[in-house]
Scaffold this motif. Structure first.
Motif, PDB file in Angstrom:
ATOM      1  N   UNK A 118       0.875  -1.255  -0.051  1.00 27.23           N
ATOM      2  CA  UNK A 118      -0.096   0.091  -0.082  1.00 27.23           C
ATOM      3  C   UNK A 118       0.946   1.285   0.066  1.00 27.23           C
ATOM      4  N   UNK A 119       1.835   1.237   0.708  1.00 24.75           N
ATOM      5  CA  UNK A 119       2.845   2.634   0.886  1.00 24.75           C
ATOM      6  C   UNK A 119       3.405   2.733  -0.344  1.00 24.75           C
ATOM      7  N   UNK A 120       3.920   1.736  -1.024  1.00 27.67           N
ATOM      8  CA  UNK A 120       4.487   1.931  -2.568  1.00 27.67           C
ATOM      9  C   UNK A 120       3.616   2.180  -3.600  1.00 27.67           C
ATOM     10  N   UNK A 121       2.282   1.707  -3.573  1.00 31.68           N
ATOM     11  CA  UNK A 121       1.399   2.048  -4.326  1.00 31.68           C
ATOM     12  C   UNK A 121       0.942   3.511  -4.236  1.00 31.68           C
ATOM     13  N   UNK A 148       2.770   5.917  -3.421  1.00 34.42           N
ATOM     14  CA  UNK A 148       3.717   7.035  -4.055  1.00 34.42           C
ATOM     15  C   UNK A 148       3.610   7.094  -5.545  1.00 34.42           C
ATOM     16  N   UNK A 149       3.350   5.508  -5.880  1.00 31.18           N
ATOM     17  CA  UNK A 149       3.360   5.292  -7.451  1.00 31.18           C
ATOM     18  C   UNK A 149       2.207   6.175  -7.940  1.00 31.18           C
ATOM     19  N   UNK A 150       0.940   5.983  -7.482  1.00 30.52           N
ATOM     20  CA  UNK A 150      -0.282   6.463  -8.184  1.00 30.52           C
ATOM     21  C   UNK A 150      -0.416   8.208  -7.547  1.00 30.52           C
ATOM     22  N   UNK A 151       0.301   8.710  -6.824  1.00 31.68           N
ATOM     23  CA  UNK A 151       0.257  10.034  -6.473  1.00 31.68           C
ATOM     24  C   UNK A 151      -0.871  10.446  -5.681  1.00 31.68           C
ATOM     25  N   UNK A 152      -1.301   9.640  -4.602  1.00 31.40           N
ATOM     26  CA  UNK A 152      -2.447   9.434  -3.763  1.00 31.40           C
ATOM     27  C   UNK A 152      -2.536  11.164  -3.171  1.00 31.40           C
ATOM     28  N   UNK A 153      -3.643  11.609  -3.389  1.00 35.50           N
ATOM     29  CA  UNK A 153      -3.999  13.071  -3.004  1.00 35.50           C
ATOM     30  C   UNK A 153      -3.421  14.163  -3.758  1.00 35.50           C
ATOM     31  N   UNK A 154      -3.089  14.031  -4.894  1.00 35.87           N
ATOM     32  CA  UNK A 154      -2.619  14.942  -5.873  1.00 35.87           C
ATOM     33  C   UNK A 154      -3.972  15.358  -6.830  1.00 35.87           C
ATOM     34  N   UNK A 155      -5.000  14.560  -6.928  1.00 32.01           N
ATOM     35  CA  UNK A 155      -5.966  14.684  -7.789  1.00 32.01           C
ATOM     36  C   UNK A 155      -7.320  15.144  -6.964  1.00 32.01           C
ATOM     37  N   UNK A 156      -7.946  16.133  -7.259  1.00 31.37           N
ATOM     38  CA  UNK A 156      -9.134  16.768  -6.642  1.00 31.37           C
ATOM     39  C   UNK A 156     -10.246  15.593  -6.556  1.00 31.37           C
ATOM     40  N   UNK A 157     -10.715  15.004  -7.822  1.00 28.71           N
ATOM     41  CA  UNK A 157     -11.699  14.271  -7.765  1.00 28.71           C
ATOM     42  C   UNK A 157     -11.574  13.414  -8.971  1.00 28.71           C
TER      43      UNK A 157
END
Length: 589
Positions: free
Chosen positions: A560-563, A565-574
């Motif tokens: 989960x931690x690697x994912x 970072x990979x998918x840039x969680x939190x960078x897209x509003x919706x």
């Protein structure tokens, strides 16, 4: 068994002894044969060249050029049904696509340019067709027979790892209609197009309303005297809103090329949209129901109120049961004065044309068969495993693979776009990339450990197929439509699709589950530990204290931690999915 060279030791020492005298994870030489230089074969060549040392690669390609289906298919209107800027490798954008849906010639040039840019043609033997692969018990790999199409001679080769990248859309076939050989006019197949044939002023017959037929009709209609199009079943046809055909202006191309980040954000937005449509394929979701109503209204509108066309061409089964196609201009073409639609089965082909189940004969000057490919997964040549079984026989009915990558009982054999991989679930080139990465991880382990054979366990394949069948029962793909997604007719099992989205597939293949694989070693499995020295210690340029740090800046230890970072969680509003009408919806899973 393939040997590797260790500095300071003679090449006569056997593989296990070399491992014991060398450092941990010594990279033995591995010989790889790849079948096909289409998109998948070119990508695998690139990945091996970028990431590996001490390997030999030979790519056998039956055509005289690279790019596979995009080299072979040259019929009028041939184009990809995926937006062009997203029919590229994730790391290799193209700045100057002519339009949203690029022609096959443009796509061929993209892959040919890719091969030239990275010097991949050095590995490729064009006009060479693989005719068989046979397990070599002594060496632990495959003896491969190859026919030179230039002079008919036979080439015998060997590999430690065999990769089948021959694809599923290049084995074209004539329709199984009685009397086809009796036709005395000009007979064409979309996948074997003859550019010398001039259709101007001719009466053309067109068989099929799949992706090829849908592209051909609006492109030939303006220049022929008449088209009689033979349709035997309905299909969903409508461009996706926001992804209709659009020709890029010179100004748009200039901005893609000169404004930092503009093309990247455009590509990301299209990819997000494509990935946001997966709920469409799940039955009784808001996304599926909303899209159904939208596409039905779009088809009604484009059919100009023709009640006959509406009854015959708009399906009763769910949107997405068959592969969707943008169908630019197709529905509008059906109402043109020089287009005649014959709905039903063709019972016979005569020397003049087609006889249909209405009892009438329809003479034509040129007969175009837009009847597609043999999309079964049975190999087109014998692949003989260690127990003497032929994969052609094993997969003669319903093909069952491990994650679309490999077959139980056939070690050291890997497949691009095998059974039940995501070729209709979302962006396909993204799936090919993660398949290539997975294969590289397997080959890396084979090369750095003393592995002789690796193949998926039969129990792992059985469990995967059971899960897949359960999942498919909840999808529109399971509806009783005639689709190449299914192995044996409208009621058959879904064999060509992954039980999830493309993003789901990418996450599933992120790590190699070695507990799903049967691995056999050459001698003691721990021989790879070698002489006690690390790879670091034999590298005088490396930092022998690399793990001493001022803070804990290591990569996450959890999946989960690697994912995140990979998918840039939190960078897209919706990232809510939208249906084809543009309305935001929530998928009920």
């Amino acid at each position: 068994m393939a040997d590797f060279l260790v500095p300071g030791f003679g090449d006569k020492v056997n593989a296990v002894e070399k491992r014991l005298k060398g450092p941990i994870h010594a990279e033995r030489h591995v010989k790889i044969i790849c079948i096909g230089a289409g998109a998948s074969g070119l990508l695998m060549s690139y990945k091996l060249q970028k990431h590996f040392k001490n390997y030999t690669l030979t790519v056998y390609e039956k055509n005289s050029e690279v790019s596979g289906t995009w080299y072979e298919n040259k019929y009028p209107g041939c184009a990809c049904d995926v937006p062009a800027h997203n029919y590229t490798w994730s790391f290799e954008p193209k700045l100057d696509w002519s339009g949203v849906y690029a022609s096959s010639r443009e796509i061929f040039k993209y892959f040919d340019d890719f091969a030239c840019k990275y010097s991949l043609k050095q590995y490729i033997k064009p006009s060479h067709q693989v005719s068989g692969a046979y397990w070599n018990h002594e060496k632990g790999g495959y003896d491969v027979k190859v026919t030179s199409l230039a002079n008919g001679s036979e080439v015998n080769d060997y590999c430690d790892v065999l990769i089948n990248a021959s694809g599923i859309l290049n084995n074209w076939r004539w329709p199984a209609i009685p009397g086809l050989k009796n036709y005395k006019g000009t007979l064409l197949h979309t996948a074997n197009w003859d550019d010398k044939v001039d259709l101007s002023g001719k009466h053309v017959g067109l068989i099929g309303n799949g992706s090829s037929g849908i592209q051909v009709l609006p492109n030939i209609q303006p220049r022929v005297s008449k088209v009689t199009t033979f349709i035997r079943e309905p299909t969903w046809v409508s461009p996706v809103q926001g992804l209709e055909q659009h020709v890029y202006t010179e100004h748009e191309k200039y901005e893609f090329a000169t404004k930092p980040g503009q093309l990247l954000e455009y590509r990301k937005n299209v990819e997000r949209g494509l990935n946001g449509q997966f709920g469409l394929f799940l039955k009784n979701t808001d996304l599926n129901n909303g899209t159904h109503q939208y596409m039905k209204s779009q088809m009604v509108d484009k059919l100009n109120g023709n009640a006959f066309f509406e009854e015959k061409l708009i399906p009763q089964w769910s949107v997405g049961c068959r592969r969707l196609t943008p169908g630019v201009g197709y529905l509008e073409s059906l109402s043109k004065p020089n287009v005649s639609v014959v709905y039903g089965e063709i019972t016979e082909v005569t020397d003049k044309g087609c006889v249909c189940d209405d009892g009438k004969e329809y003479p034509v000057d040129v007969l175009i068969c837009a009847t597609g490919f043999d999309t079964g997964f049975k190999p087109r040549f014998p692949i003989i495993g260690p127990d003497g079984k032929n994969l052609q026989d094993v997969w003669s009915g319903t093909a069952e693979s491990y994650f679309g990558l490999a077959a139980a009982g056939f070690p050291n054999y890997l497949i691009f776009l095998g059974p039940n991989c995501p070729i209709g679930n979302g962006p396909v080139l993204s799936a090919i990339e993660c398949q290539a990465d997975y294969m590289c991880k397997l080959i890396d382990r084979y090369q750095t450990h003393n592995i002789r054979e690796f193949a998926p366990k039969q129990e792992a394949v059985d469990d995967f197929i059971a899960h897949k069948d359960f999942f498919m029962s909840r999808t529109v793909w399971n509806d009783p439509c005639r689709s190449w997604y299914k192995a044996q007719g409208p009621e058959g099992k879904v064999t060509a699709l992954w039980p999830g989205s493309t993003l789901h597939y990418i996450e599933a293949l992120e790590e190699v589950r070695l507990d799903d694989w049967e691995v056999k070693y050459e001698g003691n499995r721990y021989a790879y530990l070698g002489n006690g020295y690390s790879q670091t210690e034999i590298d005088p340029t490396a930092d022998w204290g690399y793990y001493i740090r001022e803070k804990d800046d290591g990569a996450p230890l959890t999946l989960g931690g690697r994912r995140r970072i990979l998918n840039k969680t939190g960078t897209i509003a919706n990232s809510e999915p939208v249906n084809f009408s543009g309305a935001k919806l929530t998928s009920k899973i």
